[in-house]
Every structure is written in C-alpha cells, then in structure tokens.
Write an enzyme that holds these catalytic residues in place. Structure first.
Site, PDB file in Angstrom:
ATOM      1  CG  ASN A 133      -1.773   1.223   1.358  1.00 15.65           C
ATOM      2  OD1 ASN A 133      -1.639   2.169   0.586  1.00 15.65           O
ATOM      3  ND2 ASN A 133      -2.675   1.199   2.309  1.00 15.65           N
ATOM      4  CB  THR A 150      -7.155  -4.576   8.347  1.00 12.91           C
ATOM      5  OG1 THR A 150      -7.072  -4.952   9.727  1.00 12.91           O
ATOM      6  CG2 THR A 150      -8.607  -4.574   7.910  1.00 12.91           C
ATOM      7  CD  GLU A 151      -4.817   0.020   4.618  1.00 16.25           C
ATOM      8  OE1 GLU A 151      -3.634  -0.077   4.223  1.00 16.25           O
ATOM      9  OE2 GLU A 151      -5.349   1.102   4.899  1.00 16.25           O
ATOM     10  CG  HIS A 152      -1.475  -8.211   3.374  1.00 14.93           C
ATOM     11  ND1 HIS A 152      -0.458  -7.948   2.490  1.00 14.93           N
ATOM     12  CD2 HIS A 152      -1.545  -9.561   3.496  1.00 14.93           C
ATOM     13  CE1 HIS A 152       0.063  -9.101   2.086  1.00 14.93           C
ATOM     14  NE2 HIS A 152      -0.581 -10.077   2.689  1.00 14.93           N
ATOM     15  CB  ALA A 155      -4.990  -5.781  -1.064  1.00  8.34           C
TER      16      ALA A 155
END
Length: 357
Positions: A133, A150-152, A155
């Site tokens: 990111n 969390t974003e990982h 994605a």
C-alpha cells in the site's frame, strides 16, 4: 558456504600475501561460482510448463496492483537489466519499497529479497510487492513501514475475486494447480510468479567463461580488475555465484558515507530485526549485470559505476583507489554481464465483465 571459501576469506583478511603465488583463476574459483546454464529448482515446487506460463502472465499483469496499472515488469524491466533504470523518486519503486529497485535477474541466488531482507524468498517478495500500500510504505525513520494487515487481507481477497471473474485465468490456474480444490488462491499467485522469476538467470558472462578455463574470455585489464577486487577486499562481501546477495553488511564500516548515499533516517535491516547490530546494515547486492542496473546504492545516488566503486572503497575498506585501479575494477565488473533472458511477451486474458471496485 564451502570450507575452501571460508579459508580463502580468512587468508585474504589476515594473510593475503600467502596467496601471492596462487594462480589468479584458482583464487577466484575459491571465491566465486559461474551461474549455471539451467535455472535452479525452488525447494518444494515443481516447475511445470503450465505453472511457468501462468507465472509469466502474472509477471506482466497490471491488474494485480491496487490501481491496476503497475505490473512486476514495470519496476523489474527485463529489457533494462531487471530494474526500472530511474533514480529513486516519487514513482512506483519509492512507493513500493522506499529504496532503489534491486534487479530480479538472478534473484533466485540471493540469500533473501529486498535491501533489508524482509522477504525470505521470491514468493514472499511477490506478496510484499503486489500487496504494498503506497500510503503505508512511505519511507520513515527506521525504514519502510509494514503493510497494514487488515488492508493486506482485503487486497488479497480483491485480487482473487478479480481473477475468478476472468474465465481464461480460471482455466490457467486449474491447469497450473490441478490438485488444488481452489486453484485461484492468492498463495498460488506468488508461487507461480516466483517460479517464473527463478528462470530469469544470466549465464555465460565473460567472467563465468574465464572461471571455466577460457583464458581469452577476459581482457588483461579485466583480469587485473579481478586481482584488485580480491586483494583490496571487495570479495569479502561480494562473493559466491551472485558476486553478492549472500550476506548483510553495515554500510560505512570504516568511513560514514555522505547522506545522499546513506540517509540517516533509513536504518536498513534494523527495521526488520530491531537488533542494534543491524542498524544501517543492508543486504550486499549482487554485482551480476551491474553495468545495466544503474543507478547504484539503495538510494539510487549515482549513475556512475566508477563513483560507486570509489565510495565503497572508502566507506567499506578504508582505501583510496587510484583512477587506474578503479578503471580496472570497473572493467572486471563489466565482465559480469551475462546472456540476458529472452522472454516472449504473453497475451493476457481479456476481461469479460467489469472488475469489482
């Protein structure tokens, strides 16, 4: 590491004169190895034609990136020595790593991936790069920040969903991973790309041919460069099949480099290990194909290979190389350029429906 290599390194550091009568090629063969003609196997993986075909498609696939506009091949351009050829700036390489791009060529031979070694192997490196990111990877004190878990996860799920919506990719994953109940899985993306990247080796460099016994493969200046590279101590860190890539070393062992070469806010491997001994330590880069991979250093501080050699001599070895010595070492480094991979661009599967936002 072979016992002969250890013995040679000890002799170079503490009794280099004892090797004065040893033929140069024998000394070099104790420190370096030619790149093999065939790619090495990845432990636990079988490189089937179907996996390699899928891995090549995914390597050139921009839809893997969050904005669907950057592929592995953009930062690791196979027409430019496996790098992007640009100085570190606000571009994709800075967003993904905060440091200059390392070449993908011969990366299979490295101890680990990235300047700080935060990826243990090629598959881990793929995951780090694809899922990076930009907002989370901005350079900070101590090095690039880790990706938000969390974003990982989100994605990863988006990547899987979009490939499941492309019929030709579904078929390609099934052919590549026929024993998997769910072949379009994120881990399989990394595995396939890693297998393809492992094929990107550059054998048959003049230096390799000379190591194998071809006296005419190197010029007299290049042979003298080999001798200087060994005698001055460069080979203490830059050794093995990749002429580097096998260890970590502190940048500035003898003399602190200028800030453009070693920014005080990038602590190198310390960001991964939190060990004080690793502050300002970085993976020793491979020197294979180094004439093709400018700019140099993790900051991309110079495009001048002679300047890079001079800086390393002063900062790591405490020696002031003469212009003639620098020229001869650079002549040797030029002999490390091997046969470049010839890769036919894949035709990527078309979308049959809009991708999910």
């Amino acid at each position: 590491m072979r016992l002969s290599l250890i013995a040679s390194l000890v002799a170079l550091l503490f009794g280099g004169s004892a090797l004065a009568d040893v033929p140069l090629r024998d000394r070099a063969k104790a420190l370096f190895e030619p790149i093999p003609s065939a790619p090495p196997a990845i432990p636990g993986e079988t490189a089937t034609p179907q996996k390699l075909a899928l891995g090549k498609m995914l390597y050139f696939e921009p839809r893997l990136s969050e904005a669907r506009d950057v592929s592995c091949a953009d930062c690791h351009n196979l027409s430019m020595g496996g790098v992007d050829g640009g100085k570190l700036s606000g571009g994709h390489n800075a967003q993904l790593a905060g440091r200059e791009v390392l070449t993908v060529l011969n990366a299979i031979f490295n101890k680990s991936q990235y300047w700080d070694g935060r990826a243990a192997n090629l598959a881990d490196q793929v995951v780090n790069s694809v899922m990076a990111n930009p907002k989370a990877m901005l350079k900070t004190r101590g090095g690039p920040m880790p990706i938000n878990p969390t974003e990982h996860a989100a994605a990863k799920q988006r990547a899987v969903e979009q490939f499941k919506a492309i019929p030709d990719y579904v078929a390609a994953f099934k052919q590549a991973f026929p024993d998997s109940s769910d072949p379009v899985a994120y881990d399989n993306i990394g595995r396939a790309i890693a297998l393809f990247e492992a094929t990107l080796i550059t054998p048959d460099a003049p230096f390799d041919r000379w190591l194998k016994g071809d006296d005419q493969a190197l010029t007299d200046a290049q042979k003298e460069g080999v001798r200087l590279f060994i005698d001055k101590g460069c080979a203490t860190c830059h050794n093995g099949v990749n002429v580097g890539g096998a260890m970590y070393a502190r940048f500035g062992v003898v003399k602190q480099p200028a800030p453009e070469f070693l920014p005080p806010d990038d602590w190198g491997r310390y960001a991964v290990t939190k060990a004080i001994a690793d502050k300002y330590a970085f993976k020793v880069p491979s020197l294979r194909n180094v004439e093709l991979t400018a700019p140099y250093f993790h900051t991309g501080a110079t495009f001048d290979l002679k300047k890079a050699v001079a800086v390393m001599g002063e900062s790591q070895l405490g020696v002031q190389l003469s212009a003639d010595e620098t020229d001869k070492i650079v002549a040797f480094l030029d002999s490390l350029t091997g046969r470049q991979p010839e890769v036919v661009l894949p035709i990527l599967p078309p979308r049959t429906a809009p991708l999910a936002p």
